[in-house]
Design a protein around this motif. Structure first.
Motif, mmCIF file in Angstrom:
data_model
loop_
_atom_site.group_PDB
_atom_site.id
_atom_site.type_symbol
_atom_site.label_atom_id
_atom_site.label_comp_id
_atom_site.label_asym_id
_atom_site.label_seq_id
_atom_site.Cartn_x
_atom_site.Cartn_y
_atom_site.Cartn_z
ATOM 1 N N LEU A 110 0.830 -1.205 0.000
ATOM 2 C CA LEU A 110 0.000 0.000 0.000
ATOM 3 C C LEU A 110 0.873 1.267 0.000
ATOM 4 O O LEU A 110 0.653 2.199 -0.786
ATOM 5 N N VAL A 111 1.867 1.285 0.871
ATOM 6 C CA VAL A 111 2.742 2.465 0.957
ATOM 7 C C VAL A 111 3.621 2.557 -0.292
ATOM 8 O O VAL A 111 3.773 3.632 -0.888
ATOM 9 N N ASP A 112 4.148 1.414 -0.701
ATOM 10 C CA ASP A 112 5.077 1.369 -1.841
ATOM 11 C C ASP A 112 4.426 1.895 -3.126
ATOM 12 O O ASP A 112 5.096 2.522 -3.954
ATOM 13 N N ALA A 113 3.127 1.678 -3.278
ATOM 14 C CA ALA A 113 2.436 2.115 -4.496
ATOM 15 C C ALA A 113 2.474 3.641 -4.610
ATOM 16 O O ALA A 113 2.497 4.188 -5.715
ATOM 17 N N GLU A 114 2.479 4.328 -3.484
ATOM 18 C CA GLU A 114 2.523 5.796 -3.540
ATOM 19 C C GLU A 114 3.920 6.353 -3.272
ATOM 20 O O GLU A 114 4.334 7.336 -3.877
ATOM 21 N N MET A 115 4.639 5.692 -2.346
ATOM 22 C CA MET A 115 5.978 6.162 -1.956
ATOM 23 C C MET A 115 6.914 4.965 -2.063
ATOM 24 O O MET A 115 6.999 4.169 -1.119
ATOM 25 N N PRO A 116 7.617 4.781 -3.192
ATOM 26 C CA PRO A 116 8.418 3.572 -3.399
ATOM 27 C C PRO A 116 9.379 3.288 -2.241
ATOM 28 O O PRO A 116 10.013 4.211 -1.697
ATOM 29 N N LEU A 117 9.455 2.007 -1.883
ATOM 30 C CA LEU A 117 10.239 1.583 -0.721
ATOM 31 C C LEU A 117 11.350 0.638 -1.139
ATOM 32 O O LEU A 117 11.209 -0.113 -2.103
ATOM 33 N N VAL A 118 12.426 0.642 -0.349
ATOM 34 C CA VAL A 118 13.543 -0.274 -0.577
ATOM 35 C C VAL A 118 13.795 -1.006 0.742
ATOM 36 O O VAL A 118 13.933 -0.370 1.789
ATOM 37 N N ALA A 119 13.865 -2.361 0.687
ATOM 38 C CA ALA A 119 14.071 -3.131 1.917
ATOM 39 C C ALA A 119 15.458 -2.853 2.495
ATOM 40 O O ALA A 119 16.428 -2.718 1.767
ATOM 41 N N GLU A 120 15.515 -2.766 3.822
ATOM 42 C CA GLU A 120 16.780 -2.543 4.521
ATOM 43 C C GLU A 120 17.152 -3.813 5.291
ATOM 44 O O GLU A 120 16.271 -4.474 5.852
ATOM 45 N N PRO A 121 18.434 -4.143 5.402
ATOM 46 C CA PRO A 121 18.817 -5.323 6.194
ATOM 47 C C PRO A 121 18.680 -5.029 7.690
ATOM 48 O O PRO A 121 18.763 -3.864 8.089
ATOM 49 N N PRO A 122 18.481 -6.067 8.516
ATOM 50 C CA PRO A 122 18.417 -5.826 9.966
ATOM 51 C C PRO A 122 19.745 -5.280 10.484
ATOM 52 O O PRO A 122 20.807 -5.610 9.949
ATOM 53 N N ARG A 123 19.666 -4.433 11.527
ATOM 54 C CA ARG A 123 20.898 -3.838 12.058
ATOM 55 C C ARG A 123 21.550 -4.712 13.121
ATOM 56 O O ARG A 123 22.720 -4.605 13.395
ATOM 57 N N TYR A 124 20.741 -5.563 13.769
ATOM 58 C CA TYR A 124 21.293 -6.422 14.822
ATOM 59 C C TYR A 124 20.342 -7.586 15.021
ATOM 60 O O TYR A 124 19.166 -7.537 14.625
ATOM 61 N N ARG A 125 20.879 -8.642 15.671
ATOM 62 C CA ARG A 125 20.064 -9.808 15.945
ATOM 63 C C ARG A 125 18.928 -9.431 16.893
ATOM 64 O O ARG A 125 19.147 -8.759 17.892
ATOM 65 N N GLY A 126 17.726 -9.864 16.566
ATOM 66 C CA GLY A 126 16.597 -9.606 17.447
ATOM 67 C C GLY A 126 15.886 -8.308 17.135
ATOM 68 O O GLY A 126 14.983 -7.906 17.874
ATOM 69 N N GLU A 127 16.274 -7.605 16.063
ATOM 70 C CA GLU A 127 15.560 -6.371 15.708
ATOM 71 C C GLU A 127 14.108 -6.738 15.378
ATOM 72 O O GLU A 127 13.857 -7.594 14.528
ATOM 73 N N VAL A 128 13.196 -6.070 16.067
ATOM 74 C CA VAL A 128 11.785 -6.462 15.963
ATOM 75 C C VAL A 128 11.182 -6.004 14.641
ATOM 76 O O VAL A 128 10.414 -6.721 14.011
ATOM 77 N N ALA A 129 11.529 -4.785 14.227
ATOM 78 C CA ALA A 129 10.901 -4.228 13.025
ATOM 79 C C ALA A 129 11.672 -4.619 11.763
ATOM 80 O O ALA A 129 12.897 -4.622 11.742
ATOM 81 N N THR A 130 10.923 -4.974 10.716
ATOM 82 C CA THR A 130 11.514 -5.108 9.384
ATOM 83 C C THR A 130 11.457 -3.715 8.787
ATOM 84 O O THR A 130 10.402 -3.075 8.798
ATOM 85 N N TYR A 149 12.103 -0.570 5.881
ATOM 86 C CA TYR A 149 12.168 -0.156 4.476
ATOM 87 C C TYR A 149 12.496 1.321 4.471
ATOM 88 O O TYR A 149 11.944 2.081 5.265
ATOM 89 N N ARG A 150 13.361 1.722 3.541
ATOM 90 C CA ARG A 150 13.592 3.165 3.419
ATOM 91 C C ARG A 150 12.870 3.673 2.180
ATOM 92 O O ARG A 150 12.581 2.904 1.245
ATOM 93 N N HIS A 151 12.562 4.947 2.201
ATOM 94 C CA HIS A 151 11.930 5.553 1.033
ATOM 95 C C HIS A 151 12.963 5.661 -0.076
ATOM 96 O O HIS A 151 14.086 6.129 0.158
ATOM 97 N N ALA A 152 12.596 5.218 -1.268
ATOM 98 C CA ALA A 152 13.540 5.240 -2.387
ATOM 99 C C ALA A 152 13.888 6.675 -2.760
ATOM 100 O O ALA A 152 15.011 6.967 -3.185
ATOM 101 N N GLU A 153 12.919 7.567 -2.599
ATOM 102 C CA GLU A 153 13.178 8.982 -2.905
ATOM 103 C C GLU A 153 13.178 9.780 -1.612
ATOM 104 O O GLU A 153 12.274 9.620 -0.788
ATOM 105 N N GLY A 154 14.194 10.615 -1.464
ATOM 106 C CA GLY A 154 14.264 11.433 -0.248
ATOM 107 C C GLY A 154 14.720 10.609 0.933
ATOM 108 O O GLY A 154 15.331 9.557 0.781
ATOM 109 N N THR A 155 14.389 11.076 2.125
ATOM 110 C CA THR A 155 14.863 10.398 3.328
ATOM 111 C C THR A 155 13.705 9.725 4.048
ATOM 112 O O THR A 155 12.551 9.860 3.662
#
Ligand code: SAM
Ligand code: SF4
Ligand code: SF4
Length: 354
Positions: free
Chosen positions: A231-251, A253-259
């Motif tokens: 739903l979000v990607d259709a309006e604001m394209p997203l790029v998957a980000e790798p986890p920063r550490y073991r046990g990170e709860v959230a998966t 995504y960063r916005h492909a455009e802007g920050t």
């Protein structure tokens, strides 16, 4: 520094090889909201019996337990509830916890999850006491939707003002937790995603969970994380980000455009039990090794053991905690089915510390 005794922080893992890294501390079971998915007002009315004060851990007891958990490997403390800001003098507790150091001398990651209703008043004192960051729960920018979900018609503008106060006090980057329920606040997903980008906050969508027994959870009420991303990607394209550490709860995504980025907490459709390093301490001092457990371990009884007559050795408390963690094999979300979600007994989320 105290000796670690029989238990070494590096050695402590549970039966599934998961270390103990995070502790969520519930400082109260009370709340001024009645969110339909957490404390529905039909159940938690004026005559509901919350814990009497004598049964709630004192700040000194919480600090003692926290120190023991840190000696066993905990690096991150999150204060929660109920609503943590309704606990009187909370900055005094924050100051006590902020002084705790990890065995390697590093400070803790000290955070708080709040509904933000009192954040305008409390952000400054909390920051001054040493709190690092806050997470604010906000389910919609639409007053009608939010008011119905929080159960007390609390206005969106006051939450936004609390967030601004937290940012001004240096309690950022502020994370926003949005629980998404099918047919209730799905229409708020895109407005929230647009707003988060301009407000400089990190939005995390949370799949509605079957915690406790009072919210009448059904699988049909869950909006799967994949659907939210699409739903979000259709309006604001997203790029998957790798986890920063073991046990990170959230998966993430960063916005492909802007920050900016969004996070997904997909505890229902993509359980993350394999990396779950979290423990919970309830307001009355019960230690829970899983959000979906039926029973906790009574640390208050150890803390207030009359036989110890005020001379409780931290090594005794440490061994009590370690003994529970060593045999932990919880992986409820990986085993969840419609049938298990109605299985008794289960503790309510606000009671054990969400
Ligand atoms: N009162 C504070 C607040 O709301 O931020 C802290 C306690 S609350 C129990 C912690 C988090 O749990 C909140 O972000 C809330 O949205 C989330 N939560 C409560 N019930 C939930 C449920 N059934 N499914 C998913 N998240 C839930
Ligand atoms: Fe209170 Fe937080 Fe539960 Fe809402 S989610 S009822 S604010 S404890
Ligand atoms: Fe951790 Fe239990 Fe949630 Fe699995 S279900 S991620 S073990 S709290």
């Amino acid at each position: 520094m105290e000796p670690l005794g029989a238990v070494s922080a590096t050695a402590l893992v549970d039966r599934l090889e998961r270390p103990l890294r995070d502790l969520r501390i519930s400082v109260t079971d009370r709340c001024n909201f009645r969110c339909t998915y957490c404390m529905p007002k039909e159940v938690f009315g004026a005559d509901y019996a919350f814990l009497p004060r004598s049964e709630v851990l004192t700040f000194e007891e919480i600090e003692r337990v926290a120190r023991v958990f840190v000696s066993l490997g905990v690096e991150k403390l999150r204060l929660t509830g109920g609503e943590p800001l309704v606990r009187r003098d909370l900055p005094a507790l924050v100051e006590m916890l902020a002084s705790i150091r990890r065995p390697d001398g590093q400070p803790l990651d000290l955070t708080l999850t709040t509904n933000a209703s009192a954040l305008r008043k409390m952000a400054g004192p909390l920051a001054a006491a040493g709190l690092g960051r806050v997470t604010v729960s906000l389910d919609s920018l639409d007053d009608a939707v939010f008011g119905a979900m929080n159960g007390v018609d609390f206005p969106v503008a006051k939450v936004l003002d609390g967030i601004a106060a937290a940012q001004a006090a240096g309690l950022g980057p502020v994370k926003i937790n949005m629980v998404v329920r099918r047919g209730i606040n799905e229409s708020s997903v895109l407005p929230m995603a647009r707003w988060a980008r301009t407000a400089g906050v990190t939005l995390r969508f949370i799949e509605y969970m079957d915690v406790g027994h009072t919210n009448g959870w059904r699988m049909d009420d869950v909006v799967p994380a994949d659907e939210l991303v699409a739903l979000v990607d259709a309006e604001m394209p997203l790029v998957a980000e790798p986890p920063r550490y073991r046990g990170e709860v959230a998966t993430r995504y960063r916005h492909a455009e802007g920050t900016g980025e969004i996070g997904l907490i997909a505890s229902v459709t993509k359980p993350f039990c394999g990396d779950c390093t979290r423990a919970r301490l309830s307001a009355e001092g019960r230690f829970y090794t899983c959000l979906f457990t039926g029973d906790g371990h009574d640390l208050r009884a150890v803390l207030r053991d009359p036989a110890a007559a005020g001379a409780l050795d931290d090594a005794v408390l440490r061994e009590a905690v370690a003994a529970v963690w060593r045999v932990r094999d919880d992986r409820y979300s990986e085993e969840r089915t419609e049938a298990t979600s109605t299985r008794l007994p289960r503790i309510e989320m606000f009671a054990m510390g969400g």
